[in-house]
Design an enzyme around this catalytic site. Structure first.
Site, PDB file in Angstrom:
ATOM      1  N   GLY A 168     -63.499 100.955   1.785  1.00  0.00           N
ATOM      2  CA  GLY A 168     -63.288 102.170   2.371  1.00  0.00           C
ATOM      3  C   GLY A 168     -63.426 103.190   1.736  1.00  0.00           C
ATOM      4  N   HIS A 175     -72.038  93.762   4.809  1.00  0.00           N
ATOM      5  CA  HIS A 175     -71.207  93.302   3.866  1.00  0.00           C
ATOM      6  C   HIS A 175     -71.772  91.772   3.647  1.00  0.00           C
ATOM      7  CE1 HIS A 175     -68.329  96.023   5.216  1.00  0.00           C
ATOM      8  NE2 HIS A 175     -67.964  96.282   3.930  1.00  0.00           N
ATOM      9  N   ASN A 198     -70.158 104.320   1.082  1.00  0.00           N
ATOM     10  CA  ASN A 198     -68.989 105.068   2.353  1.00  0.00           C
ATOM     11  C   ASN A 198     -69.598 106.266   2.766  1.00  0.00           C
ATOM     12  OD1 ASN A 198     -67.614 102.646   3.160  1.00  0.00           O
ATOM     13  ND2 ASN A 198     -66.588 102.896   1.386  1.00  0.00           N
ATOM     14  N   SER A 211     -65.720  98.380  -0.638  1.00  0.00           N
ATOM     15  CA  SER A 211     -65.474  97.008   0.093  1.00  0.00           C
ATOM     16  C   SER A 211     -66.669  96.153  -0.651  1.00  0.00           C
ATOM     17  CB  SER A 211     -65.845  97.258   1.341  1.00  0.00           C
ATOM     18  OG  SER A 211     -66.982  97.615   1.799  1.00  0.00           O
ATOM     19  N   ASP A 266     -70.967  91.930  10.459  1.00  0.00           N
ATOM     20  CA  ASP A 266     -71.132  93.111  10.868  1.00  0.00           C
ATOM     21  C   ASP A 266     -72.559  93.786  10.077  1.00  0.00           C
ATOM     22  OD1 ASP A 266     -70.847  93.168   8.010  1.00  0.00           O
ATOM     23  OD2 ASP A 266     -69.001  94.251   7.909  1.00  0.00           O
TER      24      ASP A 266
END
Length: 204
Positions: free
Chosen positions: A66, A178, A94, A29, A175
């Protein structure tokens, strides 16, 4: 006479410019531009920076939000169908966030780099740091992956993709994981010299 004239013209003509280098962005991502408009994502901002410097390169994004290193390995051959001249590789975040085994992440990244090496593709490897809450053994094992593999495959290394951006509220999306548009701009500015080096390698 005609053949001689053509030969003389060819000899006096300037050398042909190097063909545009196609650079594959291959990550998760962070490279896919999660949460951002297309024009504000990593690929668009990096492409703009390269264009502004007059660097002839085309970025192609094969990043998937992801993705773990295992996911990246499983779709590698298909993704290389675009026939890139160089690769910016950014996987592993991840794996860390899911607490997956550092040894497995190392094995997957090693396999990816091995296949890229077989194709003689220069690579810029984007490193990642581990959450300290995972414990010192995990952190040490995970963070050693990137410099070790970069040295093994003579890849360019940017040690921490989120350098100067991680934990900075003003540079991240809500979040906290990011980067926002400003955060991406900071990353692009920092990584740009290595991207230029990568393109030089691709043009050799």
């Amino acid at each position: 006479m005609l053949i001689g004239a053509v030969a003389a013209m060819a000899a006096s003509a300037p050398a042909a410019e190097a063909a545009e280098a196609k650079v594959l962005l291959y990550g998760d991502s962070l490279l896919a531009g999660y949460g951002l408009s297309v024009e504000n994502g990593f690929m668009a901002q990096l492409q703009s920076a390269l264009d502004a410097r007059g660097i002839d390169a085309e970025l192609v994004n094969a990043s998937v939000s992801g993705d773990t290193t295992s996911d990246g390995l499983s779709r590698l051959e298909w993704s290389l169908g675009v026939e890139p001249d160089a690769v910016i590789l950014g996987l592993g975040a991840n794996d860390m966030l899911q607490g997956l085994s550092p040894s497995q992440a190392r094995e997957n990244l090693n396999a990816i780099l091995s296949r890229l090496d077989e194709r003689n593709l220069p690579v810029l490897l984007l490193g990642m740091r581990a959450n300290r809450g995972l414990g010192p053994d995990y952190v040490e094992s995970f963070e050693a992956i990137y410099p070790d593999l970069a040295a093994r495959y003579d890849a360019l290394l940017y040690p921490f993709f989120l350098e100067g951006v991680a934990l900075q509220t003003s540079l991240n999306q809500p979040d906290g994981l990011h980067p926002n548009e400003r955060g991406v701009a900071r990353i692009v500015e920092s990584v740009l010299p290595l991207v230029e080096d990568l393109i030089e390698r691709a043009n050799r």
